[in-house]
Design a protein around this motif. Structure first.
Motif, PDB file in Angstrom:
ATOM      1  N   GLU A  14      12.581  11.768   2.139  1.00 37.61           N
ATOM      2  CA  GLU A  14      12.595  13.187   2.490  1.00 37.61           C
ATOM      3  C   GLU A  14      11.197  13.070   3.462  1.00 37.61           C
ATOM      4  O   GLU A  14      10.925  14.047   4.607  1.00 37.61           O
ATOM      5  CB  GLU A  14      12.233  14.036   1.240  1.00 37.61           C
ATOM      6  N   GLU A  15      10.188  12.449   3.087  1.00 36.15           N
ATOM      7  CA  GLU A  15       8.991  12.642   3.904  1.00 36.15           C
ATOM      8  C   GLU A  15       9.294  12.220   5.340  1.00 36.15           C
ATOM      9  O   GLU A  15       8.462  12.891   6.365  1.00 36.15           O
ATOM     10  CB  GLU A  15       7.895  11.476   3.171  1.00 36.15           C
ATOM     11  N   ILE A  16       9.763  11.090   5.656  1.00 40.09           N
ATOM     12  CA  ILE A  16      10.071  10.671   7.268  1.00 40.09           C
ATOM     13  C   ILE A  16      11.537  10.934   7.690  1.00 40.09           C
ATOM     14  O   ILE A  16      11.882  10.609   9.001  1.00 40.09           O
ATOM     15  CB  ILE A  16       9.769   9.187   7.273  1.00 40.09           C
ATOM     16  N   GLY A  17      12.586  11.570   6.895  1.00 42.89           N
ATOM     17  CA  GLY A  17      13.829  11.597   7.067  1.00 42.89           C
ATOM     18  C   GLY A  17      14.167  12.433   8.600  1.00 42.89           C
ATOM     19  O   GLY A  17      14.800  12.079   9.572  1.00 42.89           O
ATOM     20  N   ARG A  36       0.811  -1.145   0.020  1.00 39.63           N
ATOM     21  CA  ARG A  36      -0.032   0.051   0.150  1.00 39.63           C
ATOM     22  C   ARG A  36       0.905   1.388   0.017  1.00 39.63           C
ATOM     23  O   ARG A  36       1.777   1.273   0.865  1.00 39.63           O
ATOM     24  CB  ARG A  36      -0.869  -0.080   1.150  1.00 39.63           C
ATOM     25  N   ASN A  37       0.707   1.949  -0.957  1.00 36.76           N
ATOM     26  CA  ASN A  37       1.402   3.274  -0.993  1.00 36.76           C
ATOM     27  C   ASN A  37       0.612   4.435   0.056  1.00 36.76           C
ATOM     28  O   ASN A  37      -0.311   4.761  -0.103  1.00 36.76           O
ATOM     29  CB  ASN A  37       1.222   3.942  -2.408  1.00 36.76           C
ATOM     30  N   VAL A  38       1.662   4.571   1.092  1.00 33.41           N
ATOM     31  CA  VAL A  38       1.067   5.587   2.203  1.00 33.41           C
ATOM     32  C   VAL A  38       1.611   6.809   2.179  1.00 33.41           C
ATOM     33  O   VAL A  38       0.956   7.848   2.755  1.00 33.41           O
ATOM     34  CB  VAL A  38       1.740   4.970   3.445  1.00 33.41           C
ATOM     35  N   ALA A  39       2.381   7.125   1.368  1.00 34.67           N
ATOM     36  CA  ALA A  39       2.957   8.499   1.041  1.00 34.67           C
ATOM     37  C   ALA A  39       3.718   8.687  -0.167  1.00 34.67           C
ATOM     38  O   ALA A  39       4.064   7.711  -0.608  1.00 34.67           O
ATOM     39  CB  ALA A  39       3.762   9.327   2.148  1.00 34.67           C
ATOM     40  N   PHE A  40       4.035   9.952  -0.830  1.00 34.54           N
ATOM     41  CA  PHE A  40       4.514   9.898  -2.109  1.00 34.54           C
ATOM     42  C   PHE A  40       6.191   9.304  -1.840  1.00 34.54           C
ATOM     43  O   PHE A  40       6.820   9.634  -0.804  1.00 34.54           O
ATOM     44  CB  PHE A  40       4.973  11.394  -2.193  1.00 34.54           C
ATOM     45  N   GLY A  41       6.344   8.159  -2.500  1.00 36.04           N
ATOM     46  CA  GLY A  41       7.879   7.613  -2.393  1.00 36.04           C
ATOM     47  C   GLY A  41       7.784   6.570  -1.161  1.00 36.04           C
ATOM     48  O   GLY A  41       8.917   6.315  -0.920  1.00 36.04           O
ATOM     49  N   LEU A  42       6.805   6.400  -0.534  1.00 40.32           N
ATOM     50  CA  LEU A  42       6.720   5.394   0.504  1.00 40.32           C
ATOM     51  C   LEU A  42       5.587   4.466   0.510  1.00 40.32           C
ATOM     52  O   LEU A  42       4.508   4.746   0.619  1.00 40.32           O
ATOM     53  CB  LEU A  42       6.776   6.252   1.990  1.00 40.32           C
ATOM     54  N   THR A  43       6.020   3.200   0.295  1.00 42.04           N
ATOM     55  CA  THR A  43       5.159   2.035   0.232  1.00 42.04           C
ATOM     56  C   THR A  43       5.346   1.052   1.311  1.00 42.04           C
ATOM     57  O   THR A  43       6.243   0.563   1.435  1.00 42.04           O
ATOM     58  CB  THR A  43       5.304   1.469  -1.151  1.00 42.04           C
ATOM     59  N   LEU A  44       4.269   0.590   1.816  1.00 35.08           N
ATOM     60  CA  LEU A  44       4.567  -0.253   2.937  1.00 35.08           C
ATOM     61  C   LEU A  44       3.744  -1.553   2.601  1.00 35.08           C
ATOM     62  O   LEU A  44       2.788  -1.728   1.880  1.00 35.08           O
ATOM     63  CB  LEU A  44       3.946   0.062   4.244  1.00 35.08           C
ATOM     64  N   THR A  48       7.127  -7.736   7.080  1.00 34.05           N
ATOM     65  CA  THR A  48       6.789  -6.387   6.953  1.00 34.05           C
ATOM     66  C   THR A  48       7.809  -6.143   5.755  1.00 34.05           C
ATOM     67  O   THR A  48       9.022  -6.296   5.772  1.00 34.05           O
ATOM     68  CB  THR A  48       6.798  -5.527   7.938  1.00 34.05           C
ATOM     69  N   VAL A  49       7.271  -5.241   4.867  1.00 29.41           N
ATOM     70  CA  VAL A  49       7.966  -4.499   3.660  1.00 29.41           C
ATOM     71  C   VAL A  49       8.018  -3.145   3.844  1.00 29.41           C
ATOM     72  O   VAL A  49       6.809  -2.557   4.001  1.00 29.41           O
ATOM     73  CB  VAL A  49       7.327  -5.147   2.437  1.00 29.41           C
ATOM     74  N   GLN A  50       8.960  -2.259   3.300  1.00 23.78           N
ATOM     75  CA  GLN A  50       9.015  -1.134   2.964  1.00 23.78           C
ATOM     76  C   GLN A  50       9.703  -0.892   1.673  1.00 23.78           C
ATOM     77  O   GLN A  50      10.806  -0.967   1.720  1.00 23.78           O
ATOM     78  CB  GLN A  50       9.578  -0.091   4.264  1.00 23.78           C
ATOM     79  N   ILE A  51       9.270  -0.092   0.816  1.00 23.57           N
ATOM     80  CA  ILE A  51       9.615   0.482  -0.449  1.00 23.57           C
ATOM     81  C   ILE A  51       9.755   1.929  -0.310  1.00 23.57           C
ATOM     82  O   ILE A  51       8.895   2.353  -0.355  1.00 23.57           O
ATOM     83  CB  ILE A  51       8.933  -0.090  -1.616  1.00 23.57           C
ATOM     84  N   ILE A  52      11.261   2.432  -0.275  1.00 24.21           N
ATOM     85  CA  ILE A  52      11.381   3.907   0.048  1.00 24.21           C
ATOM     86  C   ILE A  52      12.310   4.598  -1.057  1.00 24.21           C
ATOM     87  O   ILE A  52      13.359   3.976  -1.184  1.00 24.21           O
ATOM     88  CB  ILE A  52      12.044   3.997   1.539  1.00 24.21           C
TER      89      ILE A  52
END
Ligand SMILES: NC(=O)c1ccc[n+]([C@@H]2O[C@H](COP(=O)([O-])OP(=O)(O)OC[C@H]3O[C@@H](n4cnc5c(N)ncnc54)[C@H](O)[C@@H]3O)[C@@H](O)[C@H]2O)c1
Ligand SMILES: N[C@H](CO)Cc1c[nH]c[nH+]1
Ligand SMILES: [Zn+2]
Length: 415
Positions: A388-391, A99-107, A378-382
């Motif tokens: 930048e979103e969570i840095g 699931r894409n949760v933010a721009f450039g961040l998929t969990l 769990t998976v994260q594609i960043i």
């Protein structure tokens, strides 16, 4: 025939059944650890009165088993298999969920089947072809590569047919605590498994609980239980029949009626006495009834709380507003709603699983299902935008914890 029970003692007494046998189970485990297959042969002789020369069931034995059973029985197993498979297919999760949760961040969640599991199928006081289906089918549906099974000798040909229909990989003629030890520790013949599932008597269940360091388990699935929550709308003869049905499994089985009507408890007790006269397996039932009884509550709400305290393996709801109780009740392995839902239907053919937590463990465990045979990562594609979103949050919290290398592993990518 049924006595009044104290709910507080009930669960404690159910649990102590496992610790009561822990010394003899430890001895069996140590013998299997030290002597491998020869301990399994020794116990087959001692407990099952069978002299074995081989532990593994051969392909020929499986083929021959079909010659030794009635075709009607094979057909019943095939029909049960289809219903159980269908219900368990519904439980399957996607291999990879993203699931894409933010721009450039998929969990996401990646689900992987376990590689090798061991199924215990009881075979002491009764044989359990149905349990061959209930343990092997969810493992197969989950995609487990190697499904090993153990059951005490002599193995009923119908149990072998059940294994074959369900799709087992290998079968061993060994039962009790020694079978659990063989699957957990390994012997010359039995390769160790990653997880052991399946029900059994107190010896089997105690062994599963004691060997968790070596092989994970599903949950304690010991001697059968039924809890019945009933009011004056219930049919005492139906309730008595359900009580005798679970009581005939094991002298350690237990049945509890929770009701708002003392007169119903009396009628059920009379019915149990009447039906007992015609019942086979009297010796087992009589002992199981000593663990059984009724609890009278002032209100339906109290009856629901008491039932939750008992947390029975099976719960039968036989009240006017059964859906109200279904909504409110929290702890039960499998729930049977209405007067025409005998527990025996779930034991064999409704499609739900009959391997269920006992001794109050339905407070914390679910009955056997496909998820017992899988694990998730769990998976994260960043990407650069996601970083930048969570840095800032990561760097700030890492430094607050004094873990500067953590912060730097983010900063180095943001420069
Ligand atoms: N909770 C569930 O999901 C569920 C489902 C099905 C069955 N059950 C339960 O499974 C159990 C089946 O029990 P069973 O006895 O018929 O078969 P079993 O296969 O569980 O146990 C038989 C074995 O117990 C061992 N054993 C017997 N007496 C012993 C002793 N004195 N010391 C050490 N080991 C001993 C022997 O090795 C024997 O082969 C019942 O309690 C039944 O209620 C539970
Ligand atoms: N009632 C048992 C679970 O406690 C399951 C079973 C198998 N065969 C008959 N009944
Ligand atoms: Zn049953």
């Amino acid at each position: 025939m049924l006595k009044e029970l104290d709910v507080r003692n009930w669960v404690a007494k159910r649990r102590s059944g496992f610790s009561d046998v822990s010394d003899s189970v430890s001895e069996i485990i140590n013998n299997v650890r030290e002597n491998g297959d020869s301990a399994l042969f020794e116990y087959a002789k001692k407990f099952d009165n069978v002299e074995l020369s081989e532990l593994r069931v051969t392909e020929d034995e499986i083929e021959d088993s079909y010659e030794n059973v009635d075709m009607r029985l094979v057909e019943s197993l095939i029909e049960a298999e289809a219903r159980i498979t269908e219900f368990h297919e519904y439980q399957k999760k996607d291999d990879l969920w993203l699931r894409n949760v933010a721009f450039g961040l998929t969990l996401g969640v990646k689900t992987t089947p376990l590689f090798r599991v061991g199924c215990y199928i009881p075979g002491g006081r009764a044989s359990y072809p149905s349990t061959a289906l209930m343990t092997v089918i969810p493992a197969r549906v989950a995609g487990v590569s190697e499904i090993c099974a153990c059951t005490p000798p002599p193995v009923n040909p119908l149990t072998l047919v059940g294994f074959d229909i369900a799709g087992v990989s290998e079968i061993y003629k060994t039962g009790g605590a020694q079978a659990v030890a063989a699957m957990a520790l390994g012997t010359e013949s039995v390769k160790p498994v990653d997880k052991i599932v399946g029900p059994g008597n107190v010896f089997v269940t105690a062994a599963k609980m004691m060997l968790r360091e070596y092989a994970e388990i599903d949950f304690p699935a010991g001697p059968s239980e039924i809890g019945i929550i009933a009011d004056s709308s219930a049919n005492p003869a139906f309730i008595a029949a359900d009580i005798l049905a679970q009581a005939e499994h094991d002298p350690n089985a237990a049945c509890v009626l929770v009701t708002t009507k003392k007169s119903l408890a009396e009628k059920v007790s009379e019915e149990v006495k009447k039906q007992f006269e015609k019942a086979p397996r009297k010796e087992i039932i009589q002992k199981a009834l000593l663990n059984s009884g009724f609890i009278i509550c002032d209100t339906l709400e109290d009856a629901i709380s008491v039932t939750d305290e008992i947390a029975p393996e099976h719960l039968s709801i036989q009240v006017y507003d059964s859906l109200y109780v279904l909504n409110k009740v929290k702890n039960a392995g499998s729930i049977f709603v209405g007067p025409y839902a005998p527990v025996a239907c779930g034991d064999y053919a409704s499609g739900t699983n009959h391997v269920l937590p006992t001794a109050g463990y339905s407070k914390v465990y679910s009955g056997l299902n496909v998820s017992h045979f899988t694990k998730t990562s769990t998976v994260q594609i960043i990407d650069r935008d996601g970083l930048e979103e969570i840095g800032d949050i990561v760097e700030t919290l890492a430094e607050a914890e004094g873990l500067f290398a953590h912060a730097e592993s983010v900063r180095i990518r943001r420069r």
